[in-house]
Design a protein around this motif. Structure first.
Motif, mmCIF file in Angstrom:
data_model
loop_
_atom_site.group_PDB
_atom_site.id
_atom_site.type_symbol
_atom_site.label_atom_id
_atom_site.label_comp_id
_atom_site.label_asym_id
_atom_site.label_seq_id
_atom_site.Cartn_x
_atom_site.Cartn_y
_atom_site.Cartn_z
ATOM 1 N N LEU A 337 0.842 -1.184 0.228
ATOM 2 C CA LEU A 337 -0.052 -0.253 0.179
ATOM 3 C C LEU A 337 0.905 1.355 -0.130
ATOM 4 O O LEU A 337 1.886 1.428 0.954
ATOM 5 C CB LEU A 337 -0.905 0.103 1.144
ATOM 6 C CG LEU A 337 -1.931 1.184 1.307
ATOM 7 C CD1 LEU A 337 -2.957 1.112 0.172
ATOM 8 C CD2 LEU A 337 -2.555 1.249 2.780
ATOM 9 N N ARG A 338 0.755 1.943 -0.931
ATOM 10 C CA ARG A 338 1.499 3.416 -1.028
ATOM 11 C C ARG A 338 0.726 4.544 -0.545
ATOM 12 O O ARG A 338 -0.509 4.846 -0.980
ATOM 13 C CB ARG A 338 2.043 3.492 -2.621
ATOM 14 C CG ARG A 338 2.611 2.225 -3.079
ATOM 15 C CD ARG A 338 3.090 2.495 -4.357
ATOM 16 N NE ARG A 338 3.963 1.437 -5.184
ATOM 17 C CZ ARG A 338 4.305 1.153 -6.391
ATOM 18 N NH1 ARG A 338 4.115 2.113 -7.189
ATOM 19 N NH2 ARG A 338 5.118 0.076 -6.581
ATOM 20 N N GLU A 365 7.776 4.793 12.973
ATOM 21 C CA GLU A 365 7.688 3.624 14.175
ATOM 22 C C GLU A 365 6.347 2.752 13.652
ATOM 23 O O GLU A 365 6.534 1.835 13.622
ATOM 24 C CB GLU A 365 7.141 4.431 15.547
ATOM 25 C CG GLU A 365 8.611 4.795 16.156
ATOM 26 C CD GLU A 365 8.197 5.679 17.341
ATOM 27 O OE1 GLU A 365 9.103 6.024 18.036
ATOM 28 O OE2 GLU A 365 6.978 5.497 17.799
ATOM 29 N N ARG A 366 5.226 3.572 13.157
ATOM 30 C CA ARG A 366 4.121 2.742 12.630
ATOM 31 C C ARG A 366 4.491 2.226 11.593
ATOM 32 O O ARG A 366 4.051 0.854 11.217
ATOM 33 C CB ARG A 366 2.996 3.902 12.156
ATOM 34 C CG ARG A 366 2.179 4.365 13.651
ATOM 35 C CD ARG A 366 0.865 4.984 13.411
ATOM 36 N NE ARG A 366 0.381 5.583 14.519
ATOM 37 C CZ ARG A 366 -0.441 4.589 15.176
ATOM 38 N NH1 ARG A 366 -0.623 3.541 14.841
ATOM 39 N NH2 ARG A 366 -1.199 5.185 16.549
ATOM 40 N N ALA A 367 5.088 2.649 10.386
ATOM 41 C CA ALA A 367 5.458 2.131 9.207
ATOM 42 C C ALA A 367 6.604 0.906 9.369
ATOM 43 O O ALA A 367 6.342 -0.403 8.940
ATOM 44 C CB ALA A 367 6.143 3.052 8.435
ATOM 45 N N ALA A 368 7.538 0.799 10.414
ATOM 46 C CA ALA A 368 8.342 0.040 10.812
ATOM 47 C C ALA A 368 7.633 -1.230 11.594
ATOM 48 O O ALA A 368 8.026 -2.249 11.367
ATOM 49 C CB ALA A 368 9.580 0.617 11.662
ATOM 50 N N ALA A 369 6.608 -0.813 12.352
ATOM 51 C CA ALA A 369 6.094 -1.804 12.983
ATOM 52 C C ALA A 369 5.345 -2.874 12.113
ATOM 53 O O ALA A 369 5.066 -4.010 12.453
ATOM 54 C CB ALA A 369 4.902 -1.348 13.854
ATOM 55 N N VAL A 370 4.747 -2.550 10.779
ATOM 56 C CA VAL A 370 4.349 -3.431 9.902
ATOM 57 C C VAL A 370 5.275 -3.706 8.726
ATOM 58 O O VAL A 370 4.538 -4.265 7.638
ATOM 59 C CB VAL A 370 2.949 -2.675 9.446
ATOM 60 C CG1 VAL A 370 1.898 -2.497 10.312
ATOM 61 C CG2 VAL A 370 3.195 -1.378 8.551
ATOM 62 N N GLY A 371 6.341 -3.483 8.847
ATOM 63 C CA GLY A 371 7.416 -3.785 8.114
ATOM 64 C C GLY A 371 7.549 -2.908 6.911
ATOM 65 O O GLY A 371 8.092 -3.101 5.855
ATOM 66 N N GLY A 372 7.261 -1.712 6.889
ATOM 67 C CA GLY A 372 7.232 -0.786 5.893
ATOM 68 C C GLY A 372 8.062 0.381 6.158
ATOM 69 O O GLY A 372 9.058 0.147 7.018
ATOM 70 N N THR A 373 8.013 1.501 5.344
ATOM 71 C CA THR A 373 9.146 2.538 5.484
ATOM 72 C C THR A 373 8.336 3.784 4.962
ATOM 73 O O THR A 373 7.262 3.891 4.518
ATOM 74 C CB THR A 373 9.942 2.811 4.495
ATOM 75 O OG1 THR A 373 9.671 2.436 3.103
ATOM 76 C CG2 THR A 373 10.956 1.181 4.580
ATOM 77 N N VAL A 374 9.071 5.032 5.756
ATOM 78 C CA VAL A 374 8.538 6.555 5.422
ATOM 79 C C VAL A 374 9.533 7.181 4.876
ATOM 80 O O VAL A 374 10.714 7.033 5.729
ATOM 81 C CB VAL A 374 7.549 6.941 6.797
ATOM 82 C CG1 VAL A 374 7.470 8.315 6.420
ATOM 83 C CG2 VAL A 374 6.487 6.104 7.148
ATOM 84 N N GLU A 375 9.485 7.840 4.026
ATOM 85 C CA GLU A 375 10.418 8.895 3.293
ATOM 86 C C GLU A 375 9.648 10.470 3.402
ATOM 87 O O GLU A 375 8.704 10.651 3.125
ATOM 88 C CB GLU A 375 10.632 8.521 2.006
ATOM 89 C CG GLU A 375 11.651 7.338 1.918
ATOM 90 C CD GLU A 375 11.798 7.068 0.441
ATOM 91 O OE1 GLU A 375 12.521 5.740 0.085
ATOM 92 O OE2 GLU A 375 11.786 7.598 -0.516
ATOM 93 N N ALA A 387 6.071 10.011 1.984
ATOM 94 C CA ALA A 387 5.746 8.905 1.176
ATOM 95 C C ALA A 387 5.982 7.480 1.972
ATOM 96 O O ALA A 387 7.222 7.320 2.674
ATOM 97 C CB ALA A 387 6.675 8.751 -0.167
ATOM 98 N N ALA A 388 4.959 6.819 2.228
ATOM 99 C CA ALA A 388 5.040 5.689 2.866
ATOM 100 C C ALA A 388 4.898 4.425 1.939
ATOM 101 O O ALA A 388 3.834 4.365 0.952
ATOM 102 C CB ALA A 388 4.048 5.684 4.318
ATOM 103 N N ARG A 389 5.513 3.284 2.382
ATOM 104 C CA ARG A 389 5.143 2.177 1.831
ATOM 105 C C ARG A 389 4.997 0.879 2.718
ATOM 106 O O ARG A 389 5.891 0.704 3.480
ATOM 107 C CB ARG A 389 6.481 1.720 0.897
ATOM 108 C CG ARG A 389 6.775 2.846 -0.210
ATOM 109 C CD ARG A 389 5.701 2.828 -1.297
ATOM 110 N NE ARG A 389 6.258 3.799 -2.299
ATOM 111 C CZ ARG A 389 5.352 5.004 -2.234
ATOM 112 N NH1 ARG A 389 4.861 5.659 -1.200
ATOM 113 N NH2 ARG A 389 5.723 6.053 -3.209
ATOM 114 N N LEU A 390 3.753 0.353 2.736
ATOM 115 C CA LEU A 390 3.502 -0.566 3.594
ATOM 116 C C LEU A 390 3.013 -1.689 3.046
ATOM 117 O O LEU A 390 2.157 -2.048 2.157
ATOM 118 C CB LEU A 390 2.060 0.008 4.409
ATOM 119 C CG LEU A 390 2.274 1.730 4.964
ATOM 120 C CD1 LEU A 390 0.978 1.652 5.769
ATOM 121 C CD2 LEU A 390 3.387 1.507 5.951
ATOM 122 N N PRO A 391 3.611 -3.014 3.340
ATOM 123 C CA PRO A 391 3.721 -4.231 2.655
ATOM 124 C C PRO A 391 2.398 -4.695 3.038
ATOM 125 O O PRO A 391 1.889 -4.861 4.062
ATOM 126 C CB PRO A 391 4.893 -5.067 3.145
ATOM 127 C CG PRO A 391 5.212 -4.334 4.434
ATOM 128 C CD PRO A 391 4.998 -2.937 4.246
#
Length: 411
Positions: A337-338, A365-375, A387-391
């Motif tokens: 999910l982008r 922290e929220r993105a990292a908790a579900v294995g994602g990233t935030v730029e 920009a967040a990328r959430l698997p």
């Protein structure tokens, strides 16, 4: 002496670039105007002096330069800039030079004062400016105090600067009050969401622990006789604990206070984004919302993380970006999910740097908790972008929850 020079240089180069450039531009224009007034080449210009000798300013143009360069400090020290500008123009006028162009500098300084001080102080400054400039112009003017040197237009110039400055000051105060109300509303909504997170924490813990307790009892009961059923129970425990840990990690680091009421609304997620964006628009941030790809059911933690990231991004835009518009894009890809939030404001340097506060850290922290990233950083066309990328696929949880939280706080 050297120390004084160094201090003056620091004060000058510490000024905003726009203020320095404006002061230089005004200096060049008014120096050319003052030189032309002392050296008229057009016969019609000479007629107004009625045979008087027109004094050529020469080195006295330095006074005009001082009056103009003082405008570089019009926002840092407006009253001082006005006093310096009036003083230089007054001396220039008393020396007998034509002061038509030079009068513009103190008028600009008066406008700056009127935009930054109270109406009472602005009116006092205007009357003082008017009296000093009229007296200096009438005392020693080569064309007489009626028709030369801009004497007859000084009252109109002072009045225009005063009323324009007061109008701008009132407008700035109105905009500041609107921004303050929007910030208070955003803070209130954030507090409400934190209370809701506390309720989510209760629900997650209660549901996860109840599931684990039941399945552990079943496994212990059937293990001697039906090991395959015990294995199914253990697998259910693993799944429940994994999902519970993921959801806990997504909300635990942003909790600030406990809950004291039963939930009355559904847990926030992408289904509530339209209401969130409508609230941002009501707070003064015009926001566009776009969905790309084919929407699919989202894991609870991903759904919550996407909502919170968008919410925090819009809150930061309201608080830091100034007058702006925003755009929210939710993109469904086959495996992730982008989330993209951009604004057209002045950027968010407080958030973009190290120690950006709980807002940026919470999103990471929220993105990292579900294995994602935030730029985060400047947008492609200015402003600010998140920009967040959430698997969407099942990803292994971090071995150490503290490590995941620490990673999310890295700038």
């Amino acid at each position: 002496m050297e120390g004084v020079v160094v201090a003056m240089r620091r004060r000058w180069f510490g000024l905003p670039v726009s203020d320095v450039l404006l002061a230089i531009a005004v200096t060049v224009l008014l120096l050319l105007g003052s030189y032309g007034e002392g050296n008229p080449s057009n016969p019609s210009d000479r007629l107004q002096f009625r045979g008087h000798v027109i004094p050529q300013p020469g080195a006295a143009l330095l006074l005009v330069a001082v009056a103009c360069l003082a405008l570089a400090w019009r926002r840092r020290a407006p009253v001082t800039a006005l006093a310096v500008s009036i003083g230089a123009v007054t001396v220039y006028s008393l020396l007998g030079f034509v002061n038509g162009a030079a009068l513009v500098a103190p008028i600009l300084a008066l406008y700056a004062v009127a935009t930054q001080v109270s109406v009472r102080r602005a009116v006092i400054a205007a009357f003082a400016t008017l009296a000093i400039l009229l007296t200096a112009t009438a005392a020693n003017n080569p064309a007489g105090h009626i028709s030369g040197g801009g004497f007859d237009i000084i009252p109109f110039m002072v009045a225009a600067a005063l009323f324009a400055g007061i109008a701008v000051a009132n407008r700035n105060a109105y905009v500041a009050s609107i921004r303050d109300r929007a910030e208070q509303d955003a803070r209130r909504r954030l507090d409400e969401e934190r209370l809701r997170i506390a309720r989510e924490l209760h629900d997650v813990v209660a549901h996860t622990m109840a599931t684990i307790n039941v399945q552990a009892g079943v496994a212990a009961h059937v293990l001697p006789t039906r090991p395959e059923a015990a294995a199914e129970s253990l697998q259910a425990i693993k799944t429940a604990s994994k999902e519970g840990l993921r959801e806990l990690r997504a909300i635990l680091n942003v909790l600030r206070q406990a809950d004291d009421a039963d939930p009355t609304q559904p847990a926030p997620g992408t289904a509530q984004l339209e209401d969130l964006i409508a609230g941002a628009s009501r707070a003064g941030l015009e926001t566009a919302f776009t969905v790309t790809g084919d929407p699919v059911p989202l894991p609870a933690a991903v759904d919550l993380a996407a909502y919170r990231i968008i919410q925090e991004s819009l809150t930061n835009t309201i608080r830091h970006a100034g007058p702006a518009t925003a755009s929210v894009t939710l993109g469904y890809a086959h495996d992730e999910l982008r989330v993209d939030v951009t604004d057209t404001g002045r950027g968010q340097p407080v958030l973009a740097g190290n120690g950006g506060g709980h807002g940026l850290a919470g999103m990471r922290e929220r993105a990292a908790a579900v294995g994602g990233t935030v730029e985060t950083g400047p947008g492609p066309a200015g402003g600010f972008r998140v920009a967040a990328r959430l698997p969407l696929a099942d990803t292994p949880a971090a071995a150490d929850p503290a490590a995941a939280a620490q990673e999310g706080t890295q700038p």
